[in-house]
Design a protein around this motif. Structure first.
Motif, PDB file in Angstrom:
ATOM      1  N   PRO A 144     -13.307 -27.537  17.678  1.00 37.02           N
ATOM      2  CA  PRO A 144     -12.581 -27.068  16.486  1.00 37.02           C
ATOM      3  C   PRO A 144     -13.543 -26.793  15.320  1.00 37.02           C
ATOM      4  N   GLY A 145     -13.080 -26.023  14.384  1.00 36.50           N
ATOM      5  CA  GLY A 145     -13.870 -25.751  13.198  1.00 36.50           C
ATOM      6  C   GLY A 145     -14.774 -24.551  13.355  1.00 36.50           C
ATOM      7  N   ALA A 146     -15.475 -24.267  12.294  1.00 36.48           N
ATOM      8  CA  ALA A 146     -16.296 -23.054  12.252  1.00 36.48           C
ATOM      9  C   ALA A 146     -17.667 -23.248  12.893  1.00 36.48           C
ATOM     10  N   GLU A 147     -18.131 -24.485  13.013  1.00 34.98           N
ATOM     11  CA  GLU A 147     -19.494 -24.726  13.490  1.00 34.98           C
ATOM     12  C   GLU A 147     -19.512 -24.791  15.014  1.00 34.98           C
ATOM     13  N   LYS A 148     -19.578 -23.637  15.625  1.00 35.53           N
ATOM     14  CA  LYS A 148     -19.541 -23.550  17.089  1.00 35.53           C
ATOM     15  C   LYS A 148     -20.931 -23.639  17.717  1.00 35.53           C
ATOM     16  N   ASP A 149     -21.942 -23.851  16.908  1.00 38.23           N
ATOM     17  CA  ASP A 149     -23.306 -23.851  17.437  1.00 38.23           C
ATOM     18  C   ASP A 149     -23.962 -25.212  17.374  1.00 38.23           C
ATOM     19  N   ARG A 150     -23.195 -26.246  17.073  1.00 41.59           N
ATOM     20  CA  ARG A 150     -23.770 -27.595  16.993  1.00 41.59           C
ATOM     21  C   ARG A 150     -22.749 -28.608  17.481  1.00 41.59           C
ATOM     22  N   THR A 151     -23.262 -29.763  17.871  1.00 43.72           N
ATOM     23  CA  THR A 151     -22.381 -30.793  18.425  1.00 43.72           C
ATOM     24  C   THR A 151     -21.728 -31.596  17.299  1.00 43.72           C
ATOM     25  N   HIS A 152     -20.814 -32.471  17.691  1.00 38.86           N
ATOM     26  CA  HIS A 152     -20.126 -33.317  16.713  1.00 38.86           C
ATOM     27  C   HIS A 152     -20.857 -34.625  16.483  1.00 38.86           C
TER      28      HIS A 152
END
Length: 479
Positions: free
Chosen positions: A21-29
């Protein structure tokens, strides 16, 4: 001209984390400085190098790695807390050519899933388990985990873990190493580059074992949790070296994978007659009962309920066994209350000609209620036009449902007349036969010597009489 270096993600990763989810699709949680990202990368690289991305299934339960399916370009299953080894067992056996990875943290694997991991390891299931040990419950707020160190402060041990009240840190690798079946057991760390390289080797060893069907491999990885430990990333690396490694020594505890044969699981084939013979039910193998084409019921989903000790389970087992002898598909599913005797208990019984999909009767078309709480509870879920059989000896209220058929039978009273309350279950069987028309009481009685194998002849005769009394009561009062 210097060769151009191209940096990219290993193919074991999804290129863009589109499920996150969210805009940051290039990094992990994961938090900065956390070790999960490093271990993820080591796994993803190995999957690409071995060319098994398409054949791999990653199973992650609850914990910081709960969202592993955001990242791995594999088959993924997110499962209940602690249950990854159980699910991995099913996946591995159903898909023997797949590479199955169980990825778990310490709170998950060593606490709620402690029994699951031991049983899977003891069976030598063909899987590799990556066990991330950061000595704390990182996801849920930094509580004490089974691997929390002595004296370590957590949100639930603010004065430090005290062995006198909290026990000692579990050394899971050493526990797993006590079992016979595992082929590879190792503990590594992510706190510096030399140890990351050793972790890389252990990751590849475990995955290769799974590829070669060598059985159960277990890799424990000591990992940083700066957020849970409430320190910066670099000091967290040092904390592992200074505090965790003395308690959790690194190294390979076992590696017998080279000499281990490939796991082959026999497919059990059971002959019903042979099973009956082994279990002492030979007489049942001779029965060849015909279904009654004029039976009032063709399909029964029954709840039998009452106090523990009222023959609830015995009623269900007897009905399922008799139904089986008539060639029906049957199921019996017990459900116990907190106490065995004197507490509440119920069971689901299904008897039908076609295949049974689920064994629990969530929408029964019949209930047998042996006490008032059971009547009040289960009449609510009875289907319209269903049947209530209730024990009028002990229940002095009337069912509230008006869209069902009601049979008030003094079940306990009939059993008492025979000299023993325990005959209630066979009274129930007789009443069931009369209500449904599915069973003949004479044929049920012919099965008694098998249903009560080893019991005195006098007891068998009284149970036969109980069946007949229950049958007759329905015929005499409701026909």
């Amino acid at each position: 001209m210097a060769q151009k270096t191209v940096l990219r993600k290993p193919k074991g990763f999804i290129d863009v984390y589109k499920h996150k989810p969210g805009a940051e699709k290039d990094r992990t949680h994961y938090c900065p400085g956390c070790g999960h990202g490093i271990l993820h990368k080591l796994i993803a690289e190995a999957l690409e190098d071995y060319d098994i991305v398409e054949k791999t299934i990653v199973i992650s339960p609850v914990g910081c790695s709960v969202f592993a399916y955001y990242y791995f370009h594999t088959g993924n299953l997110q499962v209940a807390h602690g249950r990854a080894p159980a699910v991995a067992t099913a996946v591995s056996r159903a898909n023997p050519d797949s590479i199955v990875i169980s990825y778990q943290g310490d709170g998950d694997l060593a606490a709620i899933g402690g029994n699951n991991i031991l049983q899977a390891a003891n069976r030598g299931e063909n899987m590799v388990v990556f066990f991330v040990n950061n000595a704390i419950y990182g996801m849920t707020g930094g509580q004490m985990a089974p691997t929390t160190l002595e004296g370590q402060k957590t949100t639930t041990t603010p004065y430090g873990r005290d062995p006198k009240t909290d026990g000692y840190p579990l050394q899971v690798c050493e526990i797993i190493n006590q079992l016979t079946a595992p082929v590879f057991v190792a503990r590594t760390s992510l706190h510096d580059m030399p140890n990351i390289r050793k972790t890389r080797a252990a990751v590849r060893k475990g995955i290769k074992n799974a590829m070669d069907k060598k059985g159960f491999s277990f890799v424990e990885v000591l990992s940083m949790c700066p957020s849970g430990w409430k320190m910066d990333a670099v000091p967290a690396q040092g904390w592992i070296k200074e505090n965790m490694i003395p308690r959790f020594p690194l190294g390979t505890l076992r590696d017998i994978s080279e000499d281990a044969p490939a796991v082959e699981r026999p497919v059990p084939e059971m002959d019903p007659d042979e099973v009956k013979k082994i279990l002492g039910f030979e007489a049942l193998s001779d029965s060849n009962l015909d279904k009654n084409p004029n039976a009032a019921f063709k399909k029964v989903a029954l709840r039998v309920a009452g106090f523990g000790g009222q023959g609830i389970m015995s009623t269900g087992i007897a009905l399922a066994n008799v139904g089986m002898e008539y060639g029906y598909s049957v199921s019996w599913l017990p459900s116990y209350g907190p106490e065995m005797r004197g507490g509440t208990a119920n069971c689901s019984v299904k008897i039908q000609a076609d295949t049974i999909g689920a064994s629990e009767c969530t929408e029964p078309n019949m209930i047998i209620a042996m006490n008032q709480p059971s009547l009040e509870k289960f009449e609510k879920i009875l289907l319209p036009d269903g049947v209530i059989i209730y024990n009028s000896t002990l229940i002095d209220i009337q069912p509230t449902r008006r869209d069902v058929k009601v049979y008030s039978i003094p079940i306990t009273g009939i059993a008492d007349e025979l000299g023993d309350t325990r005959f209630q279950s066979m009274v129930n069987v007789g009443a069931f036969a009369a209500v449904t028309g599915m069973f003949d009481p004479g044929e049920i009685k012919n099965l008694m010597s098998s249903l009560f194998a080893g019991k005195p002849e006098s007891v068998i005769k009284l149970n036969e009489e109980a069946v007949q009394r229950g049958y007759n009561y329905v015929k005499d009062n409701f026909s």
